[in-house]
Every structure is written in structure tokens, then in C-alpha cells.
Design a protein around this motif. Sequence first.
Motif, PDB file in Angstrom:
ATOM      1  N   GLY A   1       1.097  14.287  -9.653  1.00 26.49           N
ATOM      2  CA  GLY A   1       0.299  14.610  -8.473  1.00 26.49           C
ATOM      3  C   GLY A   1       0.230  13.453  -7.498  1.00 26.49           C
ATOM      4  N   PHE A   2       0.074  12.238  -8.023  1.00 24.45           N
ATOM      5  CA  PHE A   2       0.058  11.063  -7.153  1.00 24.45           C
ATOM      6  C   PHE A   2       1.408  10.860  -6.490  1.00 24.45           C
ATOM      7  CE2 PHE A   2      -3.392   9.944 -10.155  1.00 24.45           C
ATOM      8  CZ  PHE A   2      -4.411   9.766  -9.233  1.00 24.45           C
ATOM      9  N   GLU A   3       2.479  11.047  -7.251  1.00 23.42           N
ATOM     10  CA  GLU A   3       3.813  10.850  -6.686  1.00 23.42           C
ATOM     11  C   GLU A   3       4.085  11.848  -5.568  1.00 23.42           C
ATOM     12  OE1 GLU A   3       6.100  11.154 -10.248  1.00 23.42           O
ATOM     13  OE2 GLU A   3       5.962   9.000 -10.699  1.00 23.42           O
TER      14      GLU A   3
ATOM     15  N   PRO B   1       4.473   2.812   0.824  1.00 20.04           N
ATOM     16  CA  PRO B   1       4.853   3.717  -0.262  1.00 20.04           C
ATOM     17  C   PRO B   1       4.405   3.231  -1.623  1.00 20.04           C
ATOM     18  CG  PRO B   1       6.750   2.437   0.457  1.00 20.04           C
ATOM     19  CD  PRO B   1       5.631   2.145   1.423  1.00 20.04           C
ATOM     20  N   ALA B   2       3.835   2.037  -1.689  1.00 22.77           N
ATOM     21  CA  ALA B   2       3.355   1.534  -2.974  1.00 22.77           C
ATOM     22  C   ALA B   2       2.233   2.419  -3.495  1.00 22.77           C
ATOM     23  CB  ALA B   2       2.862   0.101  -2.820  1.00 22.77           C
ATOM     24  N   PRO B   3       2.061   2.492  -4.830  1.00 17.92           N
ATOM     25  CA  PRO B   3       0.995   3.321  -5.395  1.00 17.92           C
ATOM     26  C   PRO B   3      -0.369   2.963  -4.824  1.00 17.92           C
ATOM     27  CG  PRO B   3       2.483   2.585  -7.127  1.00 17.92           C
ATOM     28  CD  PRO B   3       2.881   1.853  -5.865  1.00 17.92           C
ATOM     29  N   ALA B   4      -1.145   4.002  -4.548  1.00 14.05           N
ATOM     30  CA  ALA B   4      -2.493   3.774  -4.028  1.00 14.05           C
ATOM     31  C   ALA B   4      -3.350   3.104  -5.092  1.00 14.05           C
ATOM     32  CB  ALA B   4      -3.121   5.099  -3.616  1.00 14.05           C
ATOM     33  N   PRO B   5      -4.223   2.157  -4.700  1.00 16.74           N
ATOM     34  CA  PRO B   5      -4.992   1.407  -5.700  1.00 16.74           C
ATOM     35  C   PRO B   5      -5.954   2.279  -6.477  1.00 16.74           C
ATOM     36  CG  PRO B   5      -5.763   0.926  -3.477  1.00 16.74           C
ATOM     37  CD  PRO B   5      -4.492   1.705  -3.336  1.00 16.74           C
ATOM     38  N   TRP B   6      -6.413   3.407  -5.882  1.00 13.69           N
ATOM     39  CA  TRP B   6      -7.391   4.202  -6.598  1.00 13.69           C
ATOM     40  C   TRP B   6      -6.793   5.034  -7.715  1.00 13.69           C
ATOM     41  CZ3 TRP B   6      -5.383   8.772  -5.346  1.00 13.69           C
ATOM     42  CH2 TRP B   6      -4.910   8.977  -4.055  1.00 13.69           C
TER      43      TRP B   6
END
Length: 202
Positions: A140-142, A189-194
Motif C-alpha cells: 500500500g505504501f509503495e 520518492p524516498a519512503p515516507a517517515p510515517w
Amino acid sequence: MPFITTKDGAQLHWCEWGAGAPILFLSSLGCTSRMWDYQMAAFADEGFRCIGFDRRGHGRSDQPGRRYDFDTFADDVATLVDDLDLSDLTLIAHSMAGGEAVRYLTRHGGKRVARLVLLAPTTPMLLKTRDNPNGLAMEGFEALWAGWRRDYPKWVDDNLAPFFIPETSPAMMRWGATSCRPRCRSPSPAPAPWSKRTSAPR
């Protein structure tokens, strides 16, 4: 225009209205301090010093190419709080900024903070893992990050209505959307910190 300089040299914008006991407003992911304009004006009229802050990569602050993580966000907040010598502080955080505020307290202590207000906060960790089975799957995050890279303004428009109460006028929604627009480029595009833990390391 006031700025602070962080440990890694980033110039981060802050603003203030009013005078009195301080309130620091921390904004949602992608939003600038402008999202708090109405609240800051109202509290300033009631005798508070209201401070808005554009986190790194947001609004009028610098957009360094790295260090978008909760430890850095918390350190940036600490730099602001220390530089302004704030005490008896009310810290108000919305959505992702809830993790930012909690990390500030666990990393820098609460001696300057009298109260913490978390509005629609993210949970301590959103990602599903073995020890967090009720979290959300990485897929889902991706998909979310891919959508941001493809068309971030469309994602803002598609998700605008749930951000407001039903009585909000279309004009106010459009104004609110302007505080969520990237200044000059799409989000990293880096993963969101949350998607990662916001609690203190064990």
C-alpha cells in the motif's frame, strides 16, 4: 523573513503572530505553516504567541536532498524551540506531525513543553510487521509513493474532501489545497517517515 539554521545547514522558515504564551503549530505531511493561518489568527487575538514552522522540504524552507526522517525533524523542531528560547510551550501537531512531536519529546525531553495536542495523529507505526500485525502492508505504501511520483497534485485533489468537514466551502478547500502544493518539485520518492516507528528506540 525569519529563518533558523539547522545542524546540517538547512535554512528553515518560521513565522509568528501575536504575543503571550507560545503555541507552536506543526503541519501535516506536504502542507506548509499556511494551513494554520485561521487558527493562528484566532489564538493571537486571544493573547497567545502563535508560531508556524515549515519543516524541511516544505513551504519556504530549504529542500535538502536527504535527512527526511523523524530524528532529523525532531532535531529541527528542537533548533527552533531553542533558538526562540520557548518555554511553557503548547505544541499542536496534525497527522504526520504527531510523530514529529512525539519524537521531539522522546529525543529532547519535555522541559520546554507544557502541553501537547495531537490532532488526527498517525499511530506510533503504520507499517505492518511481525510485532505490529494491525499495520498496513508495504504494498500500500509503495502504491502511494508511486502515485505521488506520477501526479502528486492529482493525489491532493483526490484526497481533499476528507481533509475538511462537510460544511467547508469549495473556496476554502481550494485555499487549503494551496498549502499542500510542492514549492518547486514533487515529494521525494524516498519512503515516507510515517511508515516507520515514531516511538523512542527500545
